[in-house]
Motif scaffolding. Sequence first.
Motif, PDB file in Angstrom:
ATOM      1  N   ASN A 119       0.799  -1.227   0.000  1.00  0.00           N
ATOM      2  CA  ASN A 119       0.000   0.000   0.000  1.00  0.00           C
ATOM      3  C   ASN A 119       0.836   1.282   0.000  1.00  0.00           C
ATOM      4  OD1 ASN A 119      -2.373  -1.456  -0.059  1.00  0.00           O
ATOM      5  ND2 ASN A 119      -2.714  -1.342   2.149  1.00  0.00           N
ATOM      6  N   PRO A 120       1.890   1.392   0.824  1.00  0.00           N
ATOM      7  CA  PRO A 120       2.658   2.653   0.827  1.00  0.00           C
ATOM      8  C   PRO A 120       3.222   3.001  -0.552  1.00  0.00           C
ATOM      9  CG  PRO A 120       3.192   1.365   2.769  1.00  0.00           C
ATOM     10  CD  PRO A 120       2.367   0.469   1.879  1.00  0.00           C
ATOM     11  N   ALA A 121       3.780   2.019  -1.232  1.00  0.00           N
ATOM     12  CA  ALA A 121       4.360   2.284  -2.554  1.00  0.00           C
ATOM     13  C   ALA A 121       3.279   2.712  -3.554  1.00  0.00           C
ATOM     14  CB  ALA A 121       5.085   1.043  -3.071  1.00  0.00           C
ATOM     15  N   SER A 122       2.113   2.070  -3.511  1.00  0.00           N
ATOM     16  CA  SER A 122       1.031   2.418  -4.429  1.00  0.00           C
ATOM     17  C   SER A 122       0.544   3.841  -4.200  1.00  0.00           C
ATOM     18  CB  SER A 122      -0.138   1.443  -4.272  1.00  0.00           C
ATOM     19  OG  SER A 122       0.201   0.164  -4.760  1.00  0.00           O
ATOM     20  N   ILE A 123       0.390   4.216  -2.939  1.00  0.00           N
ATOM     21  CA  ILE A 123      -0.049   5.579  -2.613  1.00  0.00           C
ATOM     22  C   ILE A 123       0.971   6.607  -3.100  1.00  0.00           C
ATOM     23  CG2 ILE A 123      -0.431   7.208  -0.711  1.00  0.00           C
ATOM     24  CD1 ILE A 123      -2.793   5.424  -1.083  1.00  0.00           C
ATOM     25  N   LEU A 124       2.244   6.357  -2.828  1.00  0.00           N
ATOM     26  CA  LEU A 124       3.277   7.331  -3.166  1.00  0.00           C
ATOM     27  C   LEU A 124       3.478   7.455  -4.676  1.00  0.00           C
ATOM     28  CD1 LEU A 124       5.810   6.483  -0.324  1.00  0.00           C
ATOM     29  CD2 LEU A 124       4.407   8.543  -0.532  1.00  0.00           C
ATOM     30  N   VAL A 125       3.406   6.335  -5.405  1.00  0.00           N
ATOM     31  CA  VAL A 125       3.531   6.420  -6.861  1.00  0.00           C
ATOM     32  C   VAL A 125       2.286   7.102  -7.450  1.00  0.00           C
ATOM     33  CG1 VAL A 125       3.713   5.104  -9.012  1.00  0.00           C
ATOM     34  CG2 VAL A 125       5.123   4.483  -7.042  1.00  0.00           C
ATOM     35  N   GLY A 126       1.127   6.868  -6.848  1.00  0.00           N
ATOM     36  CA  GLY A 126      -0.058   7.620  -7.260  1.00  0.00           C
ATOM     37  C   GLY A 126       0.163   9.114  -7.084  1.00  0.00           C
ATOM     38  N   ASP A 127       0.763   9.514  -5.968  1.00  0.00           N
ATOM     39  CA  ASP A 127       1.080  10.929  -5.737  1.00  0.00           C
ATOM     40  C   ASP A 127       2.051  11.453  -6.790  1.00  0.00           C
ATOM     41  OD1 ASP A 127      -0.527  10.823  -3.505  1.00  0.00           O
ATOM     42  OD2 ASP A 127       1.130  10.686  -2.064  1.00  0.00           O
ATOM     43  N   PHE A 128       3.033  10.638  -7.137  1.00  0.00           N
ATOM     44  CA  PHE A 128       4.002  11.021  -8.177  1.00  0.00           C
ATOM     45  C   PHE A 128       3.282  11.289  -9.500  1.00  0.00           C
ATOM     46  CE2 PHE A 128       6.565   9.645 -11.816  1.00  0.00           C
ATOM     47  CZ  PHE A 128       7.702  10.425 -11.684  1.00  0.00           C
ATOM     48  N   LEU A 129       2.351  10.420  -9.866  1.00  0.00           N
ATOM     49  CA  LEU A 129       1.636  10.595 -11.135  1.00  0.00           C
ATOM     50  C   LEU A 129       0.735  11.823 -11.097  1.00  0.00           C
ATOM     51  CD1 LEU A 129       0.788   6.879 -12.014  1.00  0.00           C
ATOM     52  CD2 LEU A 129       2.637   8.308 -12.929  1.00  0.00           C
ATOM     53  N   PHE A 130       0.097  12.088  -9.962  1.00  0.00           N
ATOM     54  CA  PHE A 130      -0.661  13.337  -9.819  1.00  0.00           C
ATOM     55  C   PHE A 130       0.254  14.538 -10.064  1.00  0.00           C
ATOM     56  CE2 PHE A 130      -4.394  11.607  -7.294  1.00  0.00           C
ATOM     57  CZ  PHE A 130      -5.359  12.135  -8.141  1.00  0.00           C
ATOM     58  N   SER A 131       1.436  14.492  -9.491  1.00  0.00           N
ATOM     59  CA  SER A 131       2.374  15.604  -9.659  1.00  0.00           C
ATOM     60  C   SER A 131       2.791  15.753 -11.116  1.00  0.00           C
ATOM     61  CB  SER A 131       3.616  15.377  -8.780  1.00  0.00           C
ATOM     62  OG  SER A 131       3.247  15.290  -7.418  1.00  0.00           O
ATOM     63  N   ARG A 132       3.029  14.638 -11.778  1.00  0.00           N
ATOM     64  CA  ARG A 132       3.371  14.696 -13.197  1.00  0.00           C
ATOM     65  C   ARG A 132       2.227  15.299 -14.020  1.00  0.00           C
ATOM     66  NH1 ARG A 132       8.450  14.652 -13.054  1.00  0.00           N
ATOM     67  NH2 ARG A 132       9.670  12.820 -13.673  1.00  0.00           N
ATOM     68  N   SER A 133       1.001  14.955 -13.665  1.00  0.00           N
ATOM     69  CA  SER A 133      -0.144  15.496 -14.405  1.00  0.00           C
ATOM     70  C   SER A 133      -0.190  17.015 -14.266  1.00  0.00           C
ATOM     71  CB  SER A 133      -1.451  14.863 -13.930  1.00  0.00           C
ATOM     72  OG  SER A 133      -1.864  15.373 -12.675  1.00  0.00           O
ATOM     73  N   PHE A 134       0.120  17.516 -13.080  1.00  0.00           N
ATOM     74  CA  PHE A 134       0.094  18.971 -12.877  1.00  0.00           C
ATOM     75  C   PHE A 134       1.258  19.653 -13.592  1.00  0.00           C
ATOM     76  CE2 PHE A 134      -3.152  17.974  -9.866  1.00  0.00           C
ATOM     77  CZ  PHE A 134      -3.955  19.110  -9.830  1.00  0.00           C
ATOM     78  N   GLU A 135       2.396  18.997 -13.669  1.00  0.00           N
ATOM     79  CA  GLU A 135       3.504  19.546 -14.460  1.00  0.00           C
ATOM     80  C   GLU A 135       3.073  19.749 -15.912  1.00  0.00           C
ATOM     81  OE1 GLU A 135       7.511  17.775 -12.272  1.00  0.00           O
ATOM     82  OE2 GLU A 135       6.826  16.919 -14.157  1.00  0.00           O
ATOM     83  N   LEU A 136       2.396  18.758 -16.455  1.00  0.00           N
ATOM     84  CA  LEU A 136       1.951  18.840 -17.848  1.00  0.00           C
ATOM     85  C   LEU A 136       0.924  19.957 -18.037  1.00  0.00           C
ATOM     86  CD1 LEU A 136       1.719  15.010 -18.509  1.00  0.00           C
ATOM     87  CD2 LEU A 136       3.217  16.595 -19.739  1.00  0.00           C
ATOM     88  N   MET A 137       0.034  20.115 -17.076  1.00  0.00           N
ATOM     89  CA  MET A 137      -0.949  21.213 -17.156  1.00  0.00           C
ATOM     90  C   MET A 137      -0.243  22.569 -17.158  1.00  0.00           C
ATOM     91  SD  MET A 137      -3.747  20.138 -14.288  1.00  0.00           S
ATOM     92  CE  MET A 137      -3.854  18.416 -13.814  1.00  0.00           C
TER      93      MET A 137
END
Length: 338
Positions: A119-137
């Motif tokens: 679970n910790p790794a899944s949550i943190l990688v999900g956070d990473f992808l959210f951050s990447r999405s905002f970079e693209l925006m």
Amino acid sequence: MSATIHRLDPTRPAPSLEPMMSLVAADMNAVNAVILDRMQSEIPLIPELAGHLIAGGGKRMRPMLTLASAKLLGYTGNRHHRLAASVEFIHTATLLHDDVVDGSDLRRGKRTANLIWGNPASILVGDFLFSRSFELMVEDGSLKVLKILSNASAVIAEGEVNQLTAARRVDLGEERYLDIIGAKTAALFAAACKIAAVVAERSDGEEAALDAFGRNLGIAFQLVDDAIDYVSDAGTMGKDTGDDFREGKVTLPVILAYARGSEEDRKFWKDAILGFRASDEDFVHAVDLVRATRAIDDTLARARHYGQRAIDAIAGFAPGKARDAMTEAVEFAVARAY
């Protein structure tokens, strides 16, 4: 092309996503390149875990909708490629978080990331992808696009919390349930379509029409998923039949069956949603109840209603391959249950 969703003519081919996939194939290659590039990290676990889900056989429905909407508007630039990738990152991040919250073991027919990496790794990688999405925006440079997608992200999170606070409440009610899926599922569908009108510099009315298309398609899509859990198999859903039931999820078929059931039936549903009735025999009984109360039929009828609203929303755009493909995508979303 007919706007009728439930095709009654057996001589007509079943609706397919193929027209939309063909329509956006070249653009999708560009989007996939962005996704592959931006999911990379010097921390090996991040692309490994992200790639498990991103390469896991999903149809990429949401980024395809961004691309198809751009085609519908005749847009010829390339801003929508990065934005479609941003949409997919938001979706993937929410899936990673969802599977942790739900304790899911299977996603698209494969073991979930949280089952493999924890679970910790899944949550943190999900956070990473959210951050990447905002970079693209931000790289796109449009405050309006940023507002639409960031708002959708917030609404999705609100929907998740709303669902969490309503967990195992079999008396949830249809209205609140529609609010939940309107936030959890439909908000990103709507935003994915609407941003195409922004990059194409089209009118507020066209933005609203594409928003309505995506929103109604998203609700129809989720309602069909709800129904399929009680009528289909893992080959159709990419998860085991009855997963929603065994996880105690209160979906529309359950809400309707509970509301229409006898006192004995309601007792069964309460026990099932609380996790006390989760055997294979219990699931068979649950299927009998949702069928006997017409809960599946009425869930699918509602899905067709929202699907028709989606089709109607783009009726004012110029006819052609893009509108036909988007119409058939709606028909496909609903026809999955038949």
